[in-house]
Design an enzyme around this catalytic site. Structure first.
Site, short mmCIF file in Angstrom:
data_model
loop_
_atom_site.label_atom_id
_atom_site.label_comp_id
_atom_site.label_asym_id
_atom_site.label_seq_id
_atom_site.Cartn_x
_atom_site.Cartn_y
_atom_site.Cartn_z
CB SER A 94 7.51 5.03 2.98
OG SER A 94 8.01 6.06 2.17
CG ASP A 98 -7.97 7.09 -1.57
OD1 ASP A 98 -8.43 6.46 -0.59
OD2 ASP A 98 -7.38 8.17 -1.46
CE LYS A 119 9.63 8.12 5.49
NZ LYS A 119 9.31 8.61 4.13
#
Length: 449
Positions: free
Chosen positions: A306, A317, A331
Site C-alpha cells: 500500500s 518511476d 495492494k
C-alpha cells in the site's frame, strides 16, 4: 486459531443430516408452483433481496434454537456484504472505529502486527518493528488460527483484532500455522505499541540508513528529524541513502505522499482514479528535495504494501532511487473511511485505485525490484515449494484492470553465499552497492551497455 477438528466434524455431520432431511421436505412442498420470470430492473431485484433478508431475519428471530443477538447478526450481515467486495472493505462499529483512530495516531495497546483475513484465519501481512510480535519471530504469511485456545474461524477480522489488543502487561496465547512447520503456540505480553515509525543511523562510510516501519500521523515529522540528523553529521552530503520499507504494511495516503515529496523536486507522486470525479486526483511533489544528488536505494519485500508501494513506485518511476529486494505485496487500492455518525461507527470502503507516475497500476502485481536480492539462500527446488503470499492471493481481491498477472516466483539476481553468517544480506548488499558506486543519483542502477 486452533480447532477441535474431530468434534467439529461430528457436529457438522449431524447437522448436515438434519438439514438435508428438512430441506427435502421443504423442496417437495414448494416444487409445484411455477416460478415467476426474473425481473429485469436491477432495483427491483435489490428490493426483493432486501425483503428476503427481512424474512430470513424474522424466521431466525422466531424459530432459531436460542434467542439471537439481532444487532450482532445484522453487523455480521453488513460485514459479509462488504468483505465480499474486496478484502479491504468492511464495517467498523463504534468501538472498532475508535480503535482505528487510535492506531493511526501511532499509539495503542496490542501485539504489533498488520493483519488481514484469509480462509477464516488471521493472516499476518507484517510484524511491526520492536514489538511483541516481531521479537517473538512472527513472520509475514503466518496464519493465526486460535487466540487463547479458542478457534478464530467464525469470527470477523475486527473481532479477532479486538481480542489481540488489551491492557499493557497482560498475556495472550496465539496458535500459529506456518508453511512447512507444525502448528505451534506463542505466548505474547501485550505492550503499548508506540509506533516510532522512523528510525535512522549513519555508518562509518557515511551511508545513511532510514527505516520507515509504517505510515501514521507521526511518520513525516520523524522522517524530517532523521534527515536533519544525517545532514548534521555529514555536512548535508552523505555518501548514499538506504530507505528500508521492508515489512511496512502501509498506512495513511497523505503520509506516503509527503514522504515521497521529500525526495523529489516537483512532478507527480501518485494519482488515484475511482468511479466518481471526486475520487480522481493527482498528488504532486514540491520543489526542494532533500539529499539532492545523493544516490539512494529503497529496500522492499513481500510485506511492503500500500503506502510503501506508493513511495517505492514514485521513486522508481521518477528514477530517483533504485529498488532492491523482492517483489512487494501488490495492494494498489485506496480505502476511504466514512464516519456514519451518532455512534454508528464507520464504513471502510475501497473507493479508488492508485497509479504510479508512469500511469502503472500495481494492483495484484506489486512493485518489482530493479535488483532482486533474496534474504536467504534458495535452491530451485526450495523456490518451487514456496507458497506465494500477496494481494493477488487474498479472497475477492480486485484484479489488475489491465489484465496483467503477478509474475511467478523466480530465482533472484543475488542471494547470500554458502555459509553466510551475517544478519541482513539485503541491507549489506544495498550499502555495498552505494559504496562501490554502482548506483547513481540521476539514473539509478548503472547497467552495462
Amino acid at each position: 486459531m486452533k480447532e477441535v477438528w474431530n468434534m467439529r466434524s461430528l457436529m457438522i455431520g449431524t447437522g448436515v443430516g438434519l438439514i438435508l432431511g428438512a430441506t427435502a421436505v421443504g423442496l417437495s412442498a414448494i416444487a409445484a408452483p411455477q416460478s415467476a420470470p426474473p425481473p429485469s430492473d436491477p432495483r427491483t431485484v435489490t428490493y426483493q433481496q432486501l425483503e428476503l433478508f427481512a424474512e430470513i431475519l424474522a424466521r431466525a428471530r422466531q424459530d432459531y434454537v436460542t434467542e439471537i443477538d439481532e444487532p450482532e447478526a445484522m453487523e455480521a450481515a453488513i460485514n459479509g456484504m462488504l468483505t465480499s467486495l474486496d478484502p479491504h472493505s468492511g464495517y467498523l462499529n463504534a468501538d472498532d472505529f475508535k480503535s482505528m483512530q487510535v492506531q493511526t495516531s501511532g499509539e495503542y495497546g496490542g501485539l504489533g502486527i498488520e493483519v488481514t483475513m484469509e480462509d477464516g484465519f488471521v493472516k499476518v501481512i507484517s510484524p511491526m518493528d520492536d514489538t511483541p510480535a516481531s521479537r517473538a519471530g512472527i513472520q509475514p504469511g503466518d496464519l493465526i488460527t486460535a487466540i487463547n485456545g479458542q478457534p478464530i474461524i467464525g469470527k470477523t477480522l475486527n473481532d479477532a483484532v479486538k481480542e489481540m489488543r488489551g491492557e499493557q502487561g497482560t498475556q495472550i496465547d496465539i496458535t500459529v500455522l506456518r508453511e512447512g512447520v507444525d502448528p505451534f503456540d506463542v505466548t505474547l505480553t501485550r505492550e503499548v505499541i508506540e509506533q516510532k515509525s522512523v528510525t535512522w543511523e549513519l555508518d562509518e562510510d557515511d551511508i545513511g540508513y532510514i527505516r520507515i516501519s509504517t505510515f501514521n500521523e507521526r511518520t513525516t515529522p520523524l522522517l524530517e528529524a532523521a534527515v536533519n540528523g544525517i545532514s548534521e553529521e555529514t555536512g548535508g552530503r552523505p555518501r548514499g541513502i538506504v530507505i528500508d520499507l521492508r515489512n511496512n504494511g502501509g498506512g495513511l495516503l497523505d503520509q506516503a505522499v509527503s514522504v515521497s515529496d521529500m525526495f523529489l523536486s516537483g512532478g507527480e507522486v501518485v494519482s488515484t482514479q475511482g468511479r466518481r470525479a471526486a475520487d480522481m486526483e493527482s498528488y504532486m511533489a514540491h520543489n526542494g528535495e532533500v539529499f539532492k544528488g545523493v544516490p539512494m536505494i529503497v529496500l522492499i519485500n513481500g510485506g511492503s504494501a500500500s503506502a510503501s508501494e506508493i513511495v517505492a513506485g514514485a521513486l522508481q518511476d521518477r528514477r530517483r532511487a533504485t529498488i532492491v529486494g523482492t517483489t512487494s505485496f501488490g495492494k494498489g487500492s485506496v480505502q476511504t473511511v466514512i464516519p456514519l455518525g451518532a455512534d454508528r461507527g464507520a464504513l471502510r470502503l475501497t473507493t479508488a485505485r492508485y497509479y504510479t507516475p508512469s500511469g502503472h497500476s500495481i494492483q495484484a502485481l506489486g512493485i518489482e525490484p530493479d535488483v532482486s536480492i533474496s534474504p536467504a539462500r534458495l535452491t530451485e527446488e526450495e523456490l518451487a515449494k514456496i507458497k506465494r503470499f500477496s494481494e493477488a492471493d487474498l479472497p475477492h481481491a480486485l484484479q489488475n484492470e489491465e489484465g496483467a498477472e503477478r509474475r511467478a516466483l523466480q530465482m533472484p539476481d543475488e542471494q547470500p553465499p554458502e555459509g553466510y553468517e551475517g544478519k541482513d544480506f539485503q541491507l549489506e548488499r544495498a550499502k555495498q552497492m552505494l559504496k562501490d558506486g554502482a548506483i547513481t543519483a540521476s539514473n539509478g542502477l548503472k547497467r552495462a551497455g
